[in-house]
Design a protein around this motif. Structure first.
Motif, mmCIF file in Angstrom:
data_model
loop_
_atom_site.group_PDB
_atom_site.id
_atom_site.type_symbol
_atom_site.label_atom_id
_atom_site.label_comp_id
_atom_site.label_asym_id
_atom_site.label_seq_id
_atom_site.Cartn_x
_atom_site.Cartn_y
_atom_site.Cartn_z
ATOM 1 N N ARG A 1 0.784 -1.191 0.083
ATOM 2 C CA ARG A 1 -0.004 0.111 0.001
ATOM 3 C C ARG A 1 0.844 1.160 -0.014
ATOM 4 O O ARG A 1 0.432 2.315 -0.697
ATOM 5 N N VAL A 2 2.009 1.147 0.735
ATOM 6 C CA VAL A 2 2.757 2.352 0.862
ATOM 7 C C VAL A 2 3.340 2.408 -0.828
ATOM 8 O O VAL A 2 3.304 3.865 -1.172
ATOM 9 N N PHE A 3 3.874 1.740 -1.295
ATOM 10 C CA PHE A 3 4.149 1.771 -2.743
ATOM 11 C C PHE A 3 3.133 2.164 -3.720
ATOM 12 O O PHE A 3 3.208 3.247 -4.635
ATOM 13 N N GLU A 4 1.882 1.753 -3.486
ATOM 14 C CA GLU A 4 0.853 2.399 -4.417
ATOM 15 C C GLU A 4 0.562 3.442 -4.095
ATOM 16 O O GLU A 4 0.464 4.371 -5.083
ATOM 17 N N ARG A 5 0.357 4.220 -2.939
ATOM 18 C CA ARG A 5 0.066 5.302 -2.577
ATOM 19 C C ARG A 5 1.430 6.339 -3.046
ATOM 20 O O ARG A 5 1.023 7.586 -3.254
ATOM 21 N N TYR A 6 2.455 5.844 -3.097
ATOM 22 C CA TYR A 6 3.754 6.527 -3.444
ATOM 23 C C TYR A 6 3.760 6.849 -4.880
ATOM 24 O O TYR A 6 3.967 7.765 -5.342
#
Length: 429
Positions: free
Chosen positions: A279-284
């Motif tokens: 999720r961090v990668f997706e939001r980033y």
């Protein structure tokens, strides 16, 4: 205090190791047992913390952050897709950069530990966490206390201050210097919470945060704001009667100091936070794409307007790509995967480490969202083994799939991954 630094999917063991690394580390028996129990507790709600391999080995999940066991072992978990795989400081800097842009995501909380903070504009995520804790506190009851009040009144109440009364100037003998106790909510903890709440009411732009903050403001309206926050924090009580105030204190401190928590070793004492790296990668990626795309391009995260099929007049199996980008009549579907690819594994057997199920998924997106015509993009983090987009994967003459790397340090997608290259100039990044 024993500190262990590992990365995602690392293996932890109670057996002695000749050499510890970011992939394998030794932990005490007590920490091992606590991790197993905590994972079992989280698994009841459909989550997972670790995977037990045998009686002496367990494997961490894809969460990054820091957690501290009751025995005092602190485990710091760093991202795996970082250049210089043994460079801990570089991994920490990258994690801080990514979290600064995309903190509005779910976290997994365990016990208290020390978390590093960094100065940054307050995010809606931090304010939402504060409001959630304050809402629970208000529902359990705001703590009142007795405080001494010295004032002049036309009547006697409490104790008469004889010394001050004798020094009363002529013409004011009708006023009494009195001292008495008042039972109200004007205490250091409540003053700090009121001050933090006022700040949230002023700066929040999220509708749910705005609504909740103004609802809570009515409950704390009788409480004055803090005039000396440092002194009030020092006087914050932490006894048994104030136990329900404990979870709100770290968020209150972050709001008043305009800081953001980072899930690594540091100086903030609060709940252990574990962030899901997918999720961090997706939001980033979303945050970076919004800065890089042309002004007339529309980015829709988690598009959910198409279904895989219909049955008896009802739509079944909702299709939700990570991003749908539209510019004029042209559409592009993007999906992110937090996984390491290797360009050297391009044979028919290894297939670069790509997943067949991901291709099936992207093909379904292309048929439903692009009507079988256009470009699909599968985004992976850029690593030393994956530097440039792979050759196109062709479903047919009108539908192609691009597997492109995303530079985590620069926050950029490969320049030729999308049809409109003009929006990906160096000035736009």
């Amino acid at each position: 205090m024993r500190s262990v630094v590992v990365r995602e999917y690392a293996r932890l063991t109670t057996s002695p190791l000749a050499q510890m690394s970011l992939d394998e580390a030794h932990v005490p028996d007590s920490a091992f047992e606590w991790l197993c129990k905590e994972s079992a507790r989280l698994r009841q709600s459909g989550a997972s913390l670790v995977q037990l391999e045998d009686r002496r080995w367990l494997r961490l999940d894809n969460y990054v952050g820091v957690l501290e066991t009751p025995c005092g072992t602190r485990i710091e978990i760093l991202p795996k897709c970082v250049e210089g795989m043994d460079d801990e400081e570089r991994a920490r800097r990258l994690l801080r950069k990514m979290l600064a842009r995309c903190l509005n995501l779910p976290t997994r909380e365990t016990g208290p530990t020390h978390i590093q903070t960094f100065s940054a504009p307050l995010t809606e995520w931090v304010m939402g966490q504060f409001l959630s804790e304050l809402d629970r506190l208000v529902k359990r009851g705001v703590r009142f206390d007795y405080r001494s009040v010295q004032e002049q009144q036309r009547f006697l109440r409490g104790r008469l201050d004889v010394d001050r009364q004798l020094r009363q100037p002529p013409g004011r003998q009708h006023l009494f210097h009195i001292e008495h106790d008042v039972f109200d909510a004007d205490r250091p903890e409540n003053r700090l919470l009121r001050t933090a709440l006022d700040r949230v009411c002023r700066i929040t732009r999220d509708p749910s945060n705005w609504r909740l903050s103004h609802e809570l403001a009515t409950f704390l309206a009788p409480v004055p704001t803090s005039k000396d926050m440092a002194s009030d924090f020092r006087r914050w009580r932490d006894d048994r009667l104030m136990a329900h105030y404990r979870p709100a204190r770290p968020w209150c401190s972050l709001i008043l100091n305009e800081q953001t928590p980072m899930s690594i070793l540091g100086e903030w004492y609060g709940a252990s936070l574990l962030f899901p790296m997918e999720r961090v990668f997706e939001r980033y990626v979303e945050a970076c794409l919004r800065r890089m795309l042309p002004p007339d391009a529309v980015l829709t995260p988690s598009a959910s307007s198409r279904y895989l099929c219909s049955h008896k007049g009802e739509s079944w199996f909702l299709l939700k790509p990570d991003f749908l980008v539209q510019r004029g009549q042209q559409r592009v579907v993007l999906d992110t995967k937090w996984k390491r690819l290797d360009e050297s594994f391009g044979g028919n057997g290894d297939k670069y480490g790509l997943s067949q199920s991901d291709f099936y998924q992207l093909f379904a997106y292309g048929q439903r969202y692009l009507d079988g015509k256009g470009t699909l993009v599968l985004v992976y983090p850029r690593t030393a083994t994956f530097q440039a987009p792979l050759d196109d994967f062709v479903f047919d003459a009108q539908l192609r799939l691009v597997v492109a790397p995303f530079d985590l340090e620069e926050g950029r997608l490969a320049v030729d991954a999308l049809p409109w290259e003009a929006g990906f100039s160096a000035d736009a990044a």
